[in-house]
Design a protein around this motif. Sequence first.
Motif, PDB file in Angstrom:
ATOM      1  N   HIS A  99       7.442 -13.745  27.905  1.00  0.00           N
ATOM      2  CA  HIS A  99       7.539 -13.968  26.678  1.00  0.00           C
ATOM      3  C   HIS A  99       8.953 -13.878  25.735  1.00  0.00           C
ATOM      4  N   LEU A 100       9.116 -15.318  26.160  1.00  0.00           N
ATOM      5  CA  LEU A 100      11.039 -15.099  25.802  1.00  0.00           C
ATOM      6  C   LEU A 100      10.793 -15.600  24.251  1.00  0.00           C
ATOM      7  N   VAL A 101      11.590 -15.100  23.141  1.00  0.00           N
ATOM      8  CA  VAL A 101      11.781 -15.689  21.562  1.00  0.00           C
ATOM      9  C   VAL A 101      12.964 -16.249  21.746  1.00  0.00           C
ATOM     10  N   VAL A 102      13.718 -16.756  21.614  1.00  0.00           N
ATOM     11  CA  VAL A 102      14.944 -17.663  20.471  1.00  0.00           C
ATOM     12  C   VAL A 102      14.934 -17.013  19.493  1.00  0.00           C
ATOM     13  N   PHE A 103      15.921 -16.697  19.114  1.00  0.00           N
ATOM     14  CA  PHE A 103      16.494 -16.203  17.382  1.00  0.00           C
ATOM     15  C   PHE A 103      17.623 -17.179  17.509  1.00  0.00           C
ATOM     16  N   THR A 104      17.996 -18.534  15.781  1.00  0.00           N
ATOM     17  CA  THR A 104      18.485 -18.794  16.044  1.00  0.00           C
ATOM     18  C   THR A 104      19.416 -19.164  14.509  1.00  0.00           C
ATOM     19  N   GLY A 105      20.501 -18.845  14.227  1.00  0.00           N
ATOM     20  CA  GLY A 105      21.535 -18.831  12.420  1.00  0.00           C
ATOM     21  C   GLY A 105      21.777 -20.355  12.250  1.00  0.00           C
ATOM     22  N   ALA A 106      22.916 -20.174  11.800  1.00  0.00           N
ATOM     23  CA  ALA A 106      23.816 -21.185  11.586  1.00  0.00           C
ATOM     24  C   ALA A 106      25.007 -22.012  12.724  1.00  0.00           C
ATOM     25  N   GLY A 107      24.966 -20.448  13.885  1.00  0.00           N
ATOM     26  CA  GLY A 107      26.042 -21.391  14.564  1.00  0.00           C
ATOM     27  C   GLY A 107      25.222 -22.408  15.216  1.00  0.00           C
ATOM     28  N   ILE A 108      24.160 -22.643  15.810  1.00  0.00           N
ATOM     29  CA  ILE A 108      23.934 -23.366  16.868  1.00  0.00           C
ATOM     30  C   ILE A 108      23.915 -24.776  15.786  1.00  0.00           C
ATOM     31  N   ALA A 147       4.483 -13.905  11.645  1.00  0.00           N
ATOM     32  CA  ALA A 147       4.396 -15.390  12.836  1.00  0.00           C
ATOM     33  C   ALA A 147       5.737 -14.495  14.099  1.00  0.00           C
ATOM     34  N   ALA A 148       6.284 -14.281  13.163  1.00  0.00           N
ATOM     35  CA  ALA A 148       8.159 -13.746  13.406  1.00  0.00           C
ATOM     36  C   ALA A 148       8.225 -12.145  14.266  1.00  0.00           C
ATOM     37  N   GLU A 149       7.728 -11.823  13.042  1.00  0.00           N
ATOM     38  CA  GLU A 149       7.408 -10.166  13.943  1.00  0.00           C
ATOM     39  C   GLU A 149       6.458 -10.057  14.831  1.00  0.00           C
ATOM     40  N   GLU A 150       5.273 -10.749  15.310  1.00  0.00           N
ATOM     41  CA  GLU A 150       4.346 -10.737  15.816  1.00  0.00           C
ATOM     42  C   GLU A 150       5.263 -11.517  17.571  1.00  0.00           C
ATOM     43  N   HIS A 151       5.877 -12.520  17.808  1.00  0.00           N
ATOM     44  CA  HIS A 151       6.597 -12.713  18.606  1.00  0.00           C
ATOM     45  C   HIS A 151       7.384 -11.792  19.084  1.00  0.00           C
ATOM     46  N   CYS A 152       8.077 -11.283  17.809  1.00  0.00           N
ATOM     47  CA  CYS A 152       9.696  -9.969  18.372  1.00  0.00           C
ATOM     48  C   CYS A 152       8.930  -8.705  19.030  1.00  0.00           C
ATOM     49  N   ALA A 153       7.499  -8.768  18.400  1.00  0.00           N
ATOM     50  CA  ALA A 153       6.707  -7.070  19.034  1.00  0.00           C
ATOM     51  C   ALA A 153       5.979  -7.865  20.434  1.00  0.00           C
ATOM     52  N   ARG A 154       5.992  -8.710  20.315  1.00  0.00           N
ATOM     53  CA  ARG A 154       5.621  -8.899  21.802  1.00  0.00           C
ATOM     54  C   ARG A 154       7.023  -9.413  23.200  1.00  0.00           C
ATOM     55  N   ALA A 155       7.812  -9.884  22.244  1.00  0.00           N
ATOM     56  CA  ALA A 155       9.011 -10.582  23.604  1.00  0.00           C
ATOM     57  C   ALA A 155       8.991  -9.078  24.572  1.00  0.00           C
ATOM     58  N   ASP A 156       8.951 -10.401  25.816  1.00  0.00           N
ATOM     59  CA  ASP A 156      10.372  -9.257  26.455  1.00  0.00           C
ATOM     60  C   ASP A 156      11.503  -9.644  26.880  1.00  0.00           C
ATOM     61  N   ALA A 157      11.512 -10.842  26.382  1.00  0.00           N
ATOM     62  CA  ALA A 157      13.123 -11.116  26.252  1.00  0.00           C
ATOM     63  C   ALA A 157      13.219 -11.815  24.784  1.00  0.00           C
ATOM     64  N   ILE A 158      15.003 -11.531  24.329  1.00  0.00           N
ATOM     65  CA  ILE A 158      14.973 -12.486  23.307  1.00  0.00           C
ATOM     66  C   ILE A 158      16.330 -12.995  23.083  1.00  0.00           C
ATOM     67  N   LEU A 159      16.884 -14.001  22.557  1.00  0.00           N
ATOM     68  CA  LEU A 159      17.975 -15.010  22.943  1.00  0.00           C
ATOM     69  C   LEU A 159      18.591 -14.682  21.595  1.00  0.00           C
ATOM     70  N   VAL A 160      19.404 -14.721  20.878  1.00  0.00           N
ATOM     71  CA  VAL A 160      19.924 -14.648  19.393  1.00  0.00           C
ATOM     72  C   VAL A 160      21.166 -15.799  19.100  1.00  0.00           C
ATOM     73  N   ALA A 161      21.216 -16.741  19.330  1.00  0.00           N
ATOM     74  CA  ALA A 161      21.779 -17.972  19.660  1.00  0.00           C
ATOM     75  C   ALA A 161      22.974 -18.154  18.448  1.00  0.00           C
TER      76      ALA A 161
END
Length: 252
Positions: free
Chosen positions: A22-31, A183-197
């Motif tokens: 369960h990979l979640v990606v979190f992106t900000g302005a830098g992408i 929905a974002a909280e639920e994904h982050c609670a389930r994530a086994d990996a998170i990519l912050v970009a």
Amino acid sequence: MISPEIQQRIDYARQIIRQARHLVVFTGAGISTPSGIPDFRSKGSGLWEQYDPMEVASLTTFRNYPERFWEWKRPLMLKIWDAHPNPAHQALARLETQGKVRAVITQNIDGLHQRAGSQNVLELHGSIETMNCPGCARRYPSLQFRPLLEQGQDLPRCPVCQRILKPDVVLFEEMLPHDTWQAAEEHCARADAILVAGSSLEVWPAAQLPEMAVSHGATLILVNLSPTHLDTRAEVLLPLDVSEAIPQLAQL
């Protein structure tokens, strides 16, 4: 030229992505900066070096000084409309197509993830794609008003009640959209990996989400040119341009 050490980190990050359930990606302005959209905090080019955010991007300003608000928002929207997804957006869309990315949680309002092909995008701060009328609550596609904004001679108004329209973005003094946040909280609670970009992780409450994922046991891959407060908790830290790093991470 990527050093052997950084290449080892990239290879390790690929392994984490391959094994993630369960990979979640979190992106900000830098992408989106490689697409020509300015971010907010970069030294010398950030929007907040040119403007006081509370003077142009607050709900109070929109309500009381709409001309000032639109003087700031108009050129930004035109720049976003002219921008195109870059290799980082496209690589994340491919990862989703391959079944690796379960959700892209973004602080961005530019819609470039969707234009690149990502389907499950959670926009924490809204989107410029639509505008709403504070008077009669009607909603309109923003592109309907692009010719008017390009002319720069008037503000976009509701065709029905003539109130000045507000883009469907979250301004200072506004709450984040409840359903999207949940929905974002639920994904982050389930994530086994998170990519912050491409996020400085300085904007709250959005920056709580990667912390939440890590606290629930997710492995953190962090791609950002400048340091963040989560660097020490990252399993893989890549101080690279996202448009260079993310496509490499997607080569599974």
